[in-house]
Scaffold this motif. Structure first.
Motif, PDB file in Angstrom:
ATOM      1  N   ARG A 166     -33.279  -5.818  -7.462  1.00 56.06           N
ATOM      2  CA  ARG A 166     -34.082  -4.756  -6.910  1.00 56.06           C
ATOM      3  C   ARG A 166     -34.137  -5.092  -4.788  1.00 56.06           C
ATOM      4  O   ARG A 166     -34.013  -6.248  -4.805  1.00 56.06           O
ATOM      5  N   ARG A 170     -35.868  -0.858   1.909  1.00 57.08           N
ATOM      6  CA  ARG A 170     -35.977   0.768   2.567  1.00 57.08           C
ATOM      7  C   ARG A 170     -34.744   1.138   3.174  1.00 57.08           C
ATOM      8  O   ARG A 170     -35.147   1.023   4.292  1.00 57.08           O
ATOM      9  N   THR A 172     -32.319   4.145   4.725  1.00 58.99           N
ATOM     10  CA  THR A 172     -32.319   5.601   4.598  1.00 58.99           C
ATOM     11  C   THR A 172     -31.074   6.187   3.908  1.00 58.99           C
ATOM     12  O   THR A 172     -30.018   5.540   4.491  1.00 58.99           O
ATOM     13  N   ASN A 188     -25.728   9.664  -0.730  1.00 58.66           N
ATOM     14  CA  ASN A 188     -27.058  10.858  -1.673  1.00 58.66           C
ATOM     15  C   ASN A 188     -26.198  11.092  -3.148  1.00 58.66           C
ATOM     16  O   ASN A 188     -26.490  11.052  -4.121  1.00 58.66           O
ATOM     17  N   THR A 204     -37.510   4.685  -8.222  1.00 58.95           N
ATOM     18  CA  THR A 204     -38.340   4.404  -7.766  1.00 58.95           C
ATOM     19  C   THR A 204     -37.659   4.503  -6.020  1.00 58.95           C
ATOM     20  O   THR A 204     -36.489   4.359  -5.683  1.00 58.95           O
ATOM     21  N   ALA A 205     -38.805   4.213  -5.112  1.00 57.10           N
ATOM     22  CA  ALA A 205     -38.083   4.371  -3.545  1.00 57.10           C
ATOM     23  C   ALA A 205     -37.317   2.853  -3.347  1.00 57.10           C
ATOM     24  O   ALA A 205     -36.140   3.156  -1.972  1.00 57.10           O
ATOM     25  N   HIS A 206     -37.135   1.746  -4.259  1.00 59.27           N
ATOM     26  CA  HIS A 206     -36.463   0.672  -3.971  1.00 59.27           C
ATOM     27  C   HIS A 206     -35.424   0.760  -4.771  1.00 59.27           C
ATOM     28  O   HIS A 206     -35.456   0.954  -5.710  1.00 59.27           O
TER      29      HIS A 206
END
Ligand code: CMP
Length: 220
Positions: A166, A170, A172, A188, A204-206
């Motif tokens: 992981r 984080r 963007t 993206n 998940t966000a990560h």
């Protein structure tokens, strides 16, 4: 201080000498610590948090040259060559740094030659990474560039989990785009393709790198 690799082998006495020259400073997320083109008289070590090394083009577009984290240093270039700051340093998280004035920094190296050696080793690694970035940027293959970025981030900020590594930092999609010279939309789309192919786990966000070998195979 002992958690900073530069000072790892210092005796208590050497450390207290260093401590006497270090000013602790804190910066919130998304703030500039150093600005490209300004004169610099300070060297920094990162005690906590992460920063991006960025160049801002005339049209405002940012290129992220590197990410530095706890234990890393920056601001040494203008200490050595007395030129203007070669890049800007922008915080990605809340950041705590130790700041050392030029004269103290140069004195530190004079008294502790092993630091000079560690600095040269680190600068060699940065030059290698910069060379790899130049080579990758001339490749038109965005999948290769993103694969290479994810592998690097997993190495620098990786934490082992059940199904892979992981990435604890984080970023963007725009920040990743700024690191590999493309647009947010392309990052993206490509990340989603990696997720479809199960090279990464994006639930998940990560981001979790689940198939590092398959990502590596995308890089020419
Ligand atoms: P200085 O030029 O004083 O201020 C900006 C700092 O960014 C520079 O010192 C280095 O510490 C750091 N820096 C510049 N270019 C790179 C790079 N390619 N990789 C990592 N760090 C860099």
């Amino acid at each position: 201080l002992r958690r900073i690799p530069l000072f790892r082998d210092f005796s208590d006495e050497q450390l207290s000498q260093v401590l006497a020259t270090v000013a602790e400073r804190r910066f919130p997320k998304h703030q500039f610590i150093v600005r490209e083109g300004e004169p610099g008289d300070t060297f920094f070590v990162i005690a906590a948090g992460s920063v991006a090394v960025v160049r801002v083009a005339a049209d405002g577009r940012e290129t992220i040259l590197s990410i530095l984290k706890e234990g890393d240093f920056f601001g040494e270039m203008s200490m050595f060559d007395s030129s203007l700051r070669s890049a800007s340093i922008k915080t990605l998280t809340d950041v705590e740094v130790g700041a050392v004035r030029r004269d103290d920094f140069l004195g530190l190296i004079d008294r502790n030659p092993q630091i000079g050696k560690l600095l040269v080793i680190e600068l060699s690694e940065r030059l290698r990474a910069a060379n790899a970035l130049i080579a990758a940027t001339t490749s038109q293959d965005i999948r290769a560039r993103l694969a290479s970025l994810l592998l690097n981030l997993a190495e620098q900020f990786g934490e082992s989990v059940d199904n892979g590594t992981r990435i604890t930092l984080r970023l963007t999609n725009q920040e990743m785009a700024n690191m590999i010279g493309t647009t947010r939309e392309t990052v993206n789309r490509t990340l989603n393709r990696f997720w479809d192919d199960r090279l990464v786990d994006m639930r998940t966000a990560h981001v979790i790198v689940t198939e590092p070998e398959k990502l590596r195979a995308l890089i020419p």
